[in-house]
Design an enzyme around this catalytic site. Structure first.
Site, PDB file in Angstrom:
ATOM      1  N   LYS A  48       0.841  -1.206   0.000  1.00 21.15           N
ATOM      2  CA  LYS A  48       0.000   0.000   0.000  1.00 21.15           C
ATOM      3  C   LYS A  48       0.873   1.251   0.000  1.00 21.15           C
ATOM      4  O   LYS A  48       0.596   2.229  -0.700  1.00 21.15           O
ATOM      5  CB  LYS A  48      -0.945  -0.021   1.218  1.00 21.15           C
ATOM      6  N   GLN A  92      -5.321  -1.770   9.595  1.00 20.88           N
ATOM      7  CA  GLN A  92      -4.966  -3.032   8.940  1.00 20.88           C
ATOM      8  C   GLN A  92      -5.455  -4.215   9.784  1.00 20.88           C
ATOM      9  O   GLN A  92      -5.074  -4.367  10.942  1.00 20.88           O
ATOM     10  CB  GLN A  92      -3.441  -3.094   8.746  1.00 20.88           C
ATOM     11  N   ASP A 115     -11.478   2.144   3.395  1.00 28.02           N
ATOM     12  CA  ASP A 115     -11.649   0.689   3.274  1.00 28.02           C
ATOM     13  C   ASP A 115     -13.138   0.337   3.163  1.00 28.02           C
ATOM     14  O   ASP A 115     -13.488  -0.811   2.903  1.00 28.02           O
ATOM     15  CB  ASP A 115     -11.059  -0.029   4.505  1.00 28.02           C
TER      16      ASP A 115
END
Ligand code: NAP
Length: 278
Positions: A48, A92, A115
């Site tokens: 990322k 995460q 997300d």
């Protein structure tokens, strides 16, 4: 049989985003929170970071030790929520067991939730978004198709179902309690597998000329493989390889969502544009 090349497509999309970021002369910022040191997460976070930096975005990594107090993490997210220079925030996953994942994820400001994990988020979660981009690029029409999604996680399976429904597919969801999985997979025009178990699907379980999307990432003897047995290639029409299929698409769609967040926060686009897959 055609391999759906997510590596190549993601590189094209990354270049498009890079061009757009350059033309706006801005530096959107993605903040990533990690807790503990899950080895797979380290690789994903690094990918990322590389993608953000490639397109000219900043990447802020806030790494907490597993011993951190949950309140400290919540406090940090609230600070990031208020910081006008931060456009996107992700946590995460998975988190170490002692943390309340839902509480932590739901603390992220809904306008920065790139997300798309919060209920009601306008952002399409990157895995599902990336798979829809693959369908679009390869002109695979979902309308009226019989789609079976295996896996019902909040991050992968459920968003995938939502996106397929938006495109007027008929969708069946299977999971660990599904009896006689094959009875469903055999009828799928499009089979999306998001389980995390090597070889859960093999040639005898699919319909001839089915489109197979393998979301799974499994590490076996230090090698990465998907959920689908390679013998499906003898029978399917399209397949996403692992690695090089859904994985790279997921990373680039997160970057795209962060740029959308930047544009929404600066009044360049509206909420409809955020929700739209374009
Ligand atoms: P997850 O939260 O563990 O969910 C797995 C799902 O598979 C659950 O819904 C589970 O059912 C179902 N399942 C487990 N065993 C099954 C079986 N024998 N038959 C049918 N269904 C079964 O995992 P996830 O986060 O959704 O991720 C799924 C896979 O995608 C993993 O391999 C992960 O590494 C990978 N992934 C890939 C990307 C990418 O970019 N390519 C991104 C994220 C995740 P229950 O709900 O009944 O437990």
């Amino acid at each position: 049989m055609i391999l759906l090349d997510g590596k190549n497509l993601s590189a094209k999309i990354k270049d498009e985003i890079k061009g757009n970021v350059e033309s706006y002369k801005v530096t959107p910022v993605l903040a990533v929170i990690t807790i503990g040191d899950d080895p797979a997460s380290k690789i994903y976070v690094n990918n990322k970071k590389k993608a953000c930096e490639y397109v000219g975005m900043s990447f802020l990594h806030l790494s907490f030790d597993e011993s951190v107090n949950e309140e400290k993490v919540i406090k940090k997210i609230k600070e990031l929520n208020k910081d006008k220079y931060i456009n996107g925030i992700i946590v995460q996953l998975p988190l170490p067991k002692k943390f309340n994942e839902d509480r932590i994820v739901n603390t992220v400001d809904i306008n920065k939730d790139v997300d798309g994990f919060r209920s009601g988020s306008a952002f399409v979660p990157p895995v599902a978004y990336g798979v829809m981009e693959i369908f679009d690029y390869y002109k695979i029409n979902l309308e009226g198709k019989n789609i079976v999604v295996i896996g019902r996680s909040k991050a992968v399976g459920i968003p995938m179902v939502r996106e397929c429904l938006k495109r007027n597919a008929t969708v069946t969801i299977c999971h660990s309690k599904t009896e006689n999985l094959k009875q469903y997979t055999k009828n799928a025009d499009i089979l999306i597998v998001a389980v995390g178990k090597k070889n859960i699907i093999s040639k005898s379980m699919i319909k001839k000329d089915a489109v197979i999307i393998d979301v799974g990432i499994n590490r076996v003897n230090k090698k990465i493989c998907g959920d689908v047995n390679p013998n499906v290639m003898e029978k399917c029409s399209y397949l996403t390889p692992v690695p090089g299929g859904v994985g790279p698409m997921t990373v680039v769609m997160l970057v795209k969502n962060t740029f959308k967040a930047y544009k929404k926060q600066n009044g360049i686009i509206d909420m409809f544009d955020v929700m739209n897959n374009e």
